[in-house]
Write a protein that holds these residues in place. Structure first.
Motif, short mmCIF file in Angstrom:
data_model
loop_
_atom_site.label_atom_id
_atom_site.label_comp_id
_atom_site.label_asym_id
_atom_site.label_seq_id
_atom_site.Cartn_x
_atom_site.Cartn_y
_atom_site.Cartn_z
N ASP A 138 41.70 31.44 37.81
CA ASP A 138 41.18 30.10 38.16
C ASP A 138 42.34 28.96 37.90
O ASP A 138 42.37 27.99 38.44
CB ASP A 138 39.95 29.77 37.04
N LEU A 139 42.97 29.27 36.49
CA LEU A 139 44.16 28.32 36.54
C LEU A 139 45.07 28.25 37.73
O LEU A 139 45.63 27.12 38.29
CB LEU A 139 44.76 28.71 35.44
N LEU A 140 45.38 29.40 38.30
CA LEU A 140 46.26 29.29 39.33
C LEU A 140 45.85 28.74 40.69
O LEU A 140 46.30 28.00 41.39
CB LEU A 140 46.58 30.88 39.93
N HIS A 141 44.41 28.72 40.83
CA HIS A 141 43.94 28.06 41.89
C HIS A 141 44.02 26.40 41.59
O HIS A 141 44.23 25.55 42.45
CB HIS A 141 42.28 28.16 42.14
N TYR A 142 43.68 26.21 40.29
CA TYR A 142 43.82 24.77 40.00
C TYR A 142 45.26 24.35 40.13
O TYR A 142 45.29 23.18 40.71
CB TYR A 142 43.42 24.59 38.51
N TRP A 143 46.22 24.91 39.80
CA TRP A 143 47.57 24.71 39.86
C TRP A 143 48.21 24.76 41.05
O TRP A 143 49.06 23.75 41.55
CB TRP A 143 48.38 25.20 38.78
N VAL A 144 47.99 25.74 41.90
CA VAL A 144 48.56 25.89 42.92
C VAL A 144 47.89 25.94 44.43
O VAL A 144 48.42 25.25 45.35
CB VAL A 144 49.56 27.34 42.94
N GLY A 145 46.55 26.51 44.29
CA GLY A 145 46.01 26.48 45.67
C GLY A 145 45.58 27.95 45.76
O GLY A 145 45.48 28.91 45.20
N PRO A 146 45.25 28.01 47.42
CA PRO A 146 44.83 29.34 47.77
C PRO A 146 45.74 30.64 47.73
O PRO A 146 46.82 30.28 47.99
CB PRO A 146 44.31 28.96 48.98
N ILE A 147 44.95 31.48 47.45
CA ILE A 147 45.94 32.94 47.25
C ILE A 147 46.18 33.76 48.59
O ILE A 147 44.91 33.78 48.97
CB ILE A 147 45.33 33.74 46.10
N LYS A 148 47.14 34.20 48.90
CA LYS A 148 47.48 34.70 50.18
C LYS A 148 47.24 36.33 50.11
O LYS A 148 46.60 36.97 50.80
CB LYS A 148 48.63 34.45 50.99
N THR A 149 47.95 36.95 49.15
CA THR A 149 48.05 38.52 49.01
C THR A 149 48.03 38.72 47.61
O THR A 149 48.38 38.01 46.50
CB THR A 149 49.17 38.99 49.46
N VAL A 150 47.49 39.82 47.24
CA VAL A 150 47.10 40.38 45.68
C VAL A 150 47.65 42.04 45.59
O VAL A 150 47.05 42.66 46.56
CB VAL A 150 45.87 40.26 45.24
N TYR A 151 48.58 42.33 44.76
CA TYR A 151 48.46 43.72 44.29
C TYR A 151 48.38 43.81 42.66
O TYR A 151 48.73 42.88 41.89
CB TYR A 151 50.26 44.15 44.60
N ALA A 152 47.24 44.42 42.63
CA ALA A 152 46.90 44.74 41.03
C ALA A 152 46.97 46.11 40.49
O ALA A 152 46.70 47.08 41.29
CB ALA A 152 45.31 43.80 40.92
N SER A 153 47.29 46.20 39.17
CA SER A 153 47.11 47.57 38.61
C SER A 153 46.24 47.34 37.47
O SER A 153 46.72 46.43 36.55
CB SER A 153 48.55 47.82 37.87
N ILE A 154 45.35 48.31 37.15
CA ILE A 154 44.06 48.24 36.20
C ILE A 154 44.02 49.74 35.83
O ILE A 154 43.74 50.51 36.27
CB ILE A 154 42.87 47.84 36.99
N ARG A 155 44.46 49.78 34.48
CA ARG A 155 44.39 51.12 34.13
C ARG A 155 43.91 51.12 32.32
O ARG A 155 43.92 50.21 31.77
CB ARG A 155 45.73 51.58 33.86
N ASN A 156 43.65 52.59 32.00
CA ASN A 156 43.47 52.62 30.52
C ASN A 156 44.57 53.36 29.88
O ASN A 156 45.06 54.29 30.22
CB ASN A 156 42.32 53.26 30.56
N LEU A 157 45.04 52.59 28.94
CA LEU A 157 46.40 53.16 28.36
C LEU A 157 46.16 53.70 27.04
O LEU A 157 46.79 54.89 26.62
CB LEU A 157 47.61 52.24 28.30
#
Length: 228
Positions: A138-157
């Motif tokens: 939400d901060l990124l939308h507020y500061w910068v604007g629309p997001i074009k692409t996303v790469y995410a890593s979600i894991r249990n360590l």
């Protein structure tokens, strides 16, 4: 304000104008829809719901039953430091934005335990990305604007819960700016937000705002100035 265990009670009460939903995310969709159908304003704690498909259902429900207030608890953009960073961007003091690095993390996985919905992979399958990372997005939308692409890593360590406990994402915006965000449950607590531009760097560490403007001179960095 009053708390109830049966949502239908306040929804039948004409004196109740709005409802605050602070239940686990997997309950949000049904509760939001019920409130909208009853004509009640809604403040729902983040995350709004648990999936993109559920978000679409919320939007359709709101379009059918618009209410005076429909708000998600993305409260970080309302912090004084977040608004100050927004002003610094808009004033052009950073020049052209280049990248951002945001980290909102803590070691909660070691105390959450399986008795909490946060410890269950079934109820909390996105882990800290959905509980903490949404503030950053939400901060990124507020500061910068629309997001074009996303790469995410979600894991249990750490393996102390079933649910994911570590996550990171690399985002590219339509403007060409990039951002790295980190949200973890298995590290010492961290609240750090850095915005870098061609002419300066603004950073916030646990609410303390600093600003550097100007490039290095003979390899000597410009001064770091604390901001009110």
């Amino acid at each position: 304000a009053r708390g109830v265990s049966d949502l239908s009670v306040p929804l039948r009460d004409h004196k109740v104008e709005g409802v605050v939903i602070a239940s686990p995310p997997h309950r949000h969709l049904e509760q939001i829809v019920a409130c909208l159908e009853a004509g009640k304003s809604v403040y729902v704690e983040k995350p709004l719901v648990s999936s993109y498909a559920e978000c679409e259902q919320v939007v359709r429900a709101y379009e059918r039953h618009p209410v005076p207030v429909m708000m998600v608890g993305h409260n970080y953009r309302r912090m004084g430091w977040a608004r100050a960073m927004k002003r610094i961007i808009e004033e052009g003091r950073l020049g052209r934005l280049v990248d951002l690095e945001l980290n909102l993390s803590h070691g909660g996985a070691f105390s959450i335990g399986m008795s909490s919905w946060r410890g269950s992979r079934h109820w909390h399958r996105e882990g800290p990305m959905n509980a903490l990372g949404v503030h950053l997005i939400d901060l990124l939308h507020y500061w910068v604007g629309p997001i074009k692409t996303v790469y995410a890593s979600i894991r249990n360590l750490a393996g102390v819960t079933e649910s994911p406990d570590a996550s990171a994402a690399l985002l590219e915006f339509e403007t060409g700016v990039t951002a790295l965000l980190k949200a973890n449950y298995v590290v010492p607590s961290e609240q750090r937000f850095v915005i870098t531009g061609t002419e300066g760097i603004v950073a916030c560490q646990r609410g303390e705002l600093t600003l550097r403007v100007g490039r290095d001179q003979d390899r000597i960095p410009s001064d770091v100035l604390r901001q009110p």
